[in-house]
Each structure stands twice: as structure tokens, then as C-alpha cells.
Write a protein that holds these residues in place. Structure first.
Motif, PDB file in Angstrom:
ATOM      1  N   LEU A   9     110.862 -11.533  -7.064  1.00 58.63           N
ATOM      2  CA  LEU A   9     109.724 -12.672  -7.352  1.00 58.63           C
ATOM      3  C   LEU A   9     108.835 -12.373  -6.110  1.00 58.63           C
ATOM      4  CD1 LEU A   9     112.283 -15.737  -7.123  1.00 58.63           C
ATOM      5  CD2 LEU A   9     110.676 -15.258  -8.926  1.00 58.63           C
ATOM      6  N   GLU A  10     108.825 -11.812  -5.039  1.00 60.48           N
ATOM      7  CA  GLU A  10     107.948 -11.232  -4.111  1.00 60.48           C
ATOM      8  C   GLU A  10     106.918 -10.541  -4.865  1.00 60.48           C
ATOM      9  OE1 GLU A  10     110.169 -11.671   0.219  1.00 60.48           O
ATOM     10  OE2 GLU A  10     110.092  -9.519  -0.930  1.00 60.48           O
ATOM     11  N   GLU A  11     107.403  -9.483  -5.667  1.00 63.59           N
ATOM     12  CA  GLU A  11     106.347  -8.522  -6.418  1.00 63.59           C
ATOM     13  C   GLU A  11     105.585  -9.347  -7.259  1.00 63.59           C
ATOM     14  OE1 GLU A  11     105.766  -5.392  -5.953  1.00 63.59           O
ATOM     15  OE2 GLU A  11     107.020  -5.136  -4.389  1.00 63.59           O
ATOM     16  N   CYS A  12     106.215 -10.210  -7.921  1.00 63.67           N
ATOM     17  CA  CYS A  12     105.500 -11.129  -8.970  1.00 63.67           C
ATOM     18  C   CYS A  12     104.269 -11.865  -8.424  1.00 63.67           C
ATOM     19  CB  CYS A  12     106.611 -12.147  -9.626  1.00 63.67           C
ATOM     20  SG  CYS A  12     107.578 -11.346 -10.797  1.00 63.67           S
ATOM     21  N   CYS A  13     104.803 -12.609  -7.068  1.00 64.06           N
ATOM     22  CA  CYS A  13     103.491 -13.174  -6.114  1.00 64.06           C
ATOM     23  C   CYS A  13     102.485 -12.123  -5.814  1.00 64.06           C
ATOM     24  CB  CYS A  13     104.260 -13.729  -5.144  1.00 64.06           C
ATOM     25  SG  CYS A  13     104.995 -15.412  -5.318  1.00 64.06           S
ATOM     26  N   SER A  14     102.954 -11.049  -5.316  1.00 67.13           N
ATOM     27  CA  SER A  14     101.927 -10.106  -5.064  1.00 67.13           C
ATOM     28  C   SER A  14     100.994  -9.604  -6.207  1.00 67.13           C
ATOM     29  CB  SER A  14     102.671  -9.070  -4.203  1.00 67.13           C
ATOM     30  OG  SER A  14     101.681  -7.919  -3.809  1.00 67.13           O
ATOM     31  N   GLY A  15     101.713  -9.264  -7.096  1.00 64.48           N
ATOM     32  CA  GLY A  15     100.888  -8.799  -8.245  1.00 64.48           C
ATOM     33  C   GLY A  15      99.940  -9.854  -8.907  1.00 64.48           C
ATOM     34  N   CYS A  16     100.435 -10.888  -9.085  1.00 61.56           N
ATOM     35  CA  CYS A  16      99.424 -12.080  -9.475  1.00 61.56           C
ATOM     36  C   CYS A  16      98.303 -12.277  -8.474  1.00 61.56           C
ATOM     37  CB  CYS A  16     100.412 -13.220  -9.747  1.00 61.56           C
ATOM     38  SG  CYS A  16     101.346 -13.403 -11.185  1.00 61.56           S
ATOM     39  N   ARG A  17      98.548 -12.378  -7.242  1.00 65.08           N
ATOM     40  CA  ARG A  17      97.539 -12.591  -6.455  1.00 65.08           C
ATOM     41  C   ARG A  17      96.419 -11.271  -6.364  1.00 65.08           C
ATOM     42  NH1 ARG A  17     100.074 -15.005  -0.848  1.00 65.08           N
ATOM     43  NH2 ARG A  17     100.402 -17.126  -1.931  1.00 65.08           N
ATOM     44  N   MET A  18      97.073 -10.030  -6.618  1.00 65.74           N
ATOM     45  CA  MET A  18      96.130  -8.923  -6.729  1.00 65.74           C
ATOM     46  C   MET A  18      95.251  -9.037  -7.868  1.00 65.74           C
ATOM     47  SD  MET A  18      96.095  -6.197  -4.701  1.00 65.74           S
ATOM     48  CE  MET A  18      95.582  -4.505  -4.901  1.00 65.74           C
ATOM     49  N   ALA A  19      95.806  -9.502  -9.057  1.00 67.79           N
ATOM     50  CA  ALA A  19      95.175  -9.742 -10.377  1.00 67.79           C
ATOM     51  C   ALA A  19      94.012 -10.887 -10.192  1.00 67.79           C
ATOM     52  CB  ALA A  19      95.857  -9.868 -11.302  1.00 67.79           C
ATOM     53  N   ILE A  20      94.251 -12.017  -9.404  1.00 66.93           N
ATOM     54  CA  ILE A  20      93.143 -12.893  -9.288  1.00 66.93           C
ATOM     55  C   ILE A  20      92.400 -12.562  -8.447  1.00 66.93           C
ATOM     56  CG2 ILE A  20      93.236 -15.258  -7.984  1.00 66.93           C
ATOM     57  CD1 ILE A  20      96.205 -15.348  -8.855  1.00 66.93           C
ATOM     58  N   GLU A  21      92.725 -11.798  -7.426  1.00 64.86           N
ATOM     59  CA  GLU A  21      91.654 -11.126  -6.388  1.00 64.86           C
ATOM     60  C   GLU A  21      90.465 -10.205  -6.958  1.00 64.86           C
ATOM     61  OE1 GLU A  21      93.157  -9.307  -2.910  1.00 64.86           O
ATOM     62  OE2 GLU A  21      94.355 -11.034  -2.394  1.00 64.86           O
ATOM     63  N   SER A  22      91.272  -9.556  -7.995  1.00 62.66           N
ATOM     64  CA  SER A  22      90.359  -8.660  -8.777  1.00 62.66           C
ATOM     65  C   SER A  22      89.466  -9.335  -9.713  1.00 62.66           C
ATOM     66  CB  SER A  22      91.035  -7.515  -9.602  1.00 62.66           C
ATOM     67  OG  SER A  22      91.838  -6.800  -8.724  1.00 62.66           O
ATOM     68  N   PHE A  23      90.104 -10.389 -10.556  1.00 62.68           N
ATOM     69  CA  PHE A  23      89.143 -11.271 -11.398  1.00 62.68           C
ATOM     70  C   PHE A  23      88.278 -11.739 -10.647  1.00 62.68           C
ATOM     71  CE2 PHE A  23      93.350 -12.038 -13.875  1.00 62.68           C
ATOM     72  CZ  PHE A  23      93.287 -10.732 -14.624  1.00 62.68           C
ATOM     73  N   ARG A  24      88.338 -12.231  -9.473  1.00 63.52           N
ATOM     74  CA  ARG A  24      87.144 -13.021  -8.892  1.00 63.52           C
ATOM     75  C   ARG A  24      86.261 -12.173  -8.279  1.00 63.52           C
ATOM     76  NH1 ARG A  24      91.378 -17.552  -6.004  1.00 63.52           N
ATOM     77  NH2 ARG A  24      91.420 -18.628  -7.884  1.00 63.52           N
ATOM     78  N   GLN A  25      86.637 -10.867  -8.061  1.00 59.26           N
ATOM     79  CA  GLN A  25      85.642  -9.964  -7.365  1.00 59.26           C
ATOM     80  C   GLN A  25      84.778  -9.390  -8.622  1.00 59.26           C
ATOM     81  OE1 GLN A  25      87.470  -6.341  -5.970  1.00 59.26           O
ATOM     82  NE2 GLN A  25      85.545  -5.487  -4.972  1.00 59.26           N
ATOM     83  N   VAL A  26      85.143  -9.065  -9.682  1.00 56.39           N
ATOM     84  CA  VAL A  26      84.316  -8.586 -10.746  1.00 56.39           C
ATOM     85  C   VAL A  26      83.637  -9.710 -11.560  1.00 56.39           C
ATOM     86  CG1 VAL A  26      85.967  -6.691 -11.315  1.00 56.39           C
ATOM     87  CG2 VAL A  26      86.284  -8.719 -12.803  1.00 56.39           C
ATOM     88  N   GLN A  27      84.056 -10.891 -11.485  1.00 53.58           N
ATOM     89  CA  GLN A  27      83.428 -12.053 -12.123  1.00 53.58           C
ATOM     90  C   GLN A  27      81.914 -11.980 -11.532  1.00 53.58           C
ATOM     91  OE1 GLN A  27      85.124 -13.883 -14.038  1.00 53.58           O
ATOM     92  NE2 GLN A  27      84.150 -15.660 -14.590  1.00 53.58           N
ATOM     93  N   GLU A  28      81.418 -11.604 -10.313  1.00 57.99           N
ATOM     94  CA  GLU A  28      80.049 -11.820 -10.051  1.00 57.99           C
ATOM     95  C   GLU A  28      79.172 -10.737 -10.850  1.00 57.99           C
ATOM     96  OE1 GLU A  28      78.967  -9.617  -6.189  1.00 57.99           O
ATOM     97  OE2 GLU A  28      81.074 -10.312  -5.823  1.00 57.99           O
ATOM     98  N   TYR A  29      79.785  -9.628 -11.311  1.00 57.48           N
ATOM     99  CA  TYR A  29      79.345  -8.453 -12.122  1.00 57.48           C
ATOM    100  C   TYR A  29      79.134  -8.849 -13.476  1.00 57.48           C
ATOM    101  CZ  TYR A  29      79.451  -5.988  -7.718  1.00 57.48           C
ATOM    102  OH  TYR A  29      79.630  -5.435  -6.255  1.00 57.48           O
TER     103      TYR A  29
END
Length: 143
Positions: A9-29
């Protein structure tokens, strides 16, 4: 909660957060409305999956796990460099596909490693993997 379930479950949390951070980062481009909407939809899906993992952890008295600071910083730095040089749909799709592949690989590995985890954790892991696979298929339209 047993240790294998907690770690999965910790890996699931961590992986989803990484994805969310990436989505938010690329959104501006992103300039393409279709790609922008796809990223928005999958940001929401990953938020829901992360909340589910966090809720299961909290129910058992365990804290959520965030991605490692170094992993997040390196990912953010690498993405910024790549998108500063070229931020067209193809480049954004490639970066997100790479992230999906990494998520699938990591969660697949952890699922096998923690094969005694409870059914809820395994089911959530499988749903996250399927979500990543689905996103990869949709991103191919932007290559």
C-alpha cells in the motif's frame, strides 16, 4: 495490518503521488486540448487511487508514504530540462509513457515481492497497473 500489505500500500501511495506530481508538472507545457483533458482525467483517477491506498493505510494506523525526495527532485529536474528543450505533444506523451512503464514495472515487482499481502491491497495494485496501461494506450495517439 501485516508488513507485506503495508509495504504494498505504501508503494501504491508513493507511485500515485509521483504520477500526480508528473501530471501537474507537464500540464503547464501542454497546448493540445485533447492531451490536456486526458492528463486532467488521469490526474483525477490517480488522486482517487492514492486516496484509497492512503485510507487503507490510515485504517490500520499507518502513515501514508510519499515518494523519496531525491526521486521526486530528479524526476522534476529531468522533466523540466526535456520539456524546456522540446514541449510538443510527442515529447510530453513520451515522458508520460516512460512514467507509466516505470509505475507498471515497480508495482508489478512489488506485487510479486509482497505476494502475501491482503486481497484489498493486491486488487488496488492491479487497478493502478491497469490504469497505467490504459493511459499508455491513450498516450500513443499523441506520438
Amino acid at each position: 495490518m501485516d508488513e507485506q500489505t503495508r509495504k504494498l500500500l505504501e508503494e501504491c501511495c508513493s507511485g500515485c503521488r509521483m504520477a500526480i506530481e508528473s501530471f501537474r508538472q507537464v500540464q503547464e507545457y501542454v497546448r493540445d486540448a485533447g492531451l490536456k483533458q486526458l492528463i486532467s482525467n488521469y490526474t483525477e483517477k490517480h488522486c482517487q487511487l492514492e486516496e484509497e491506498a492512503a485510507s487503507l493505510l490510515k485504517e490500520s494506523g499507518n502513515p501514508e508514504k510519499s515518494p523519496g525526495i531525491m526521486a521526486s527532485a530528479m524526476s522534476h529536474f529531468t522533466t523540466d530540462i526535456k520539456l524546456t528543450l522540446n514541449s510538443d505533444n510527442t515529447q510530453i506523451a513520451k515522458l508520460l509513457i516512460d512514467g507509466c512503464a516505470m509505475g507498471i514495472k515497480t508495482l508489478g515487482e512489488k506485487s510479486h515481492q509482497y505476494n502475501q499481502a491482503d486481497k484489498k491491497a493486491v486488487s488496488l495494485t492491479d487497478r493502478i497497473i491497469r490504469t497505467e496501461e490504459d493511459l499508455m494506450k491513450k498516450l500513443k495517439d499523441f506520438l
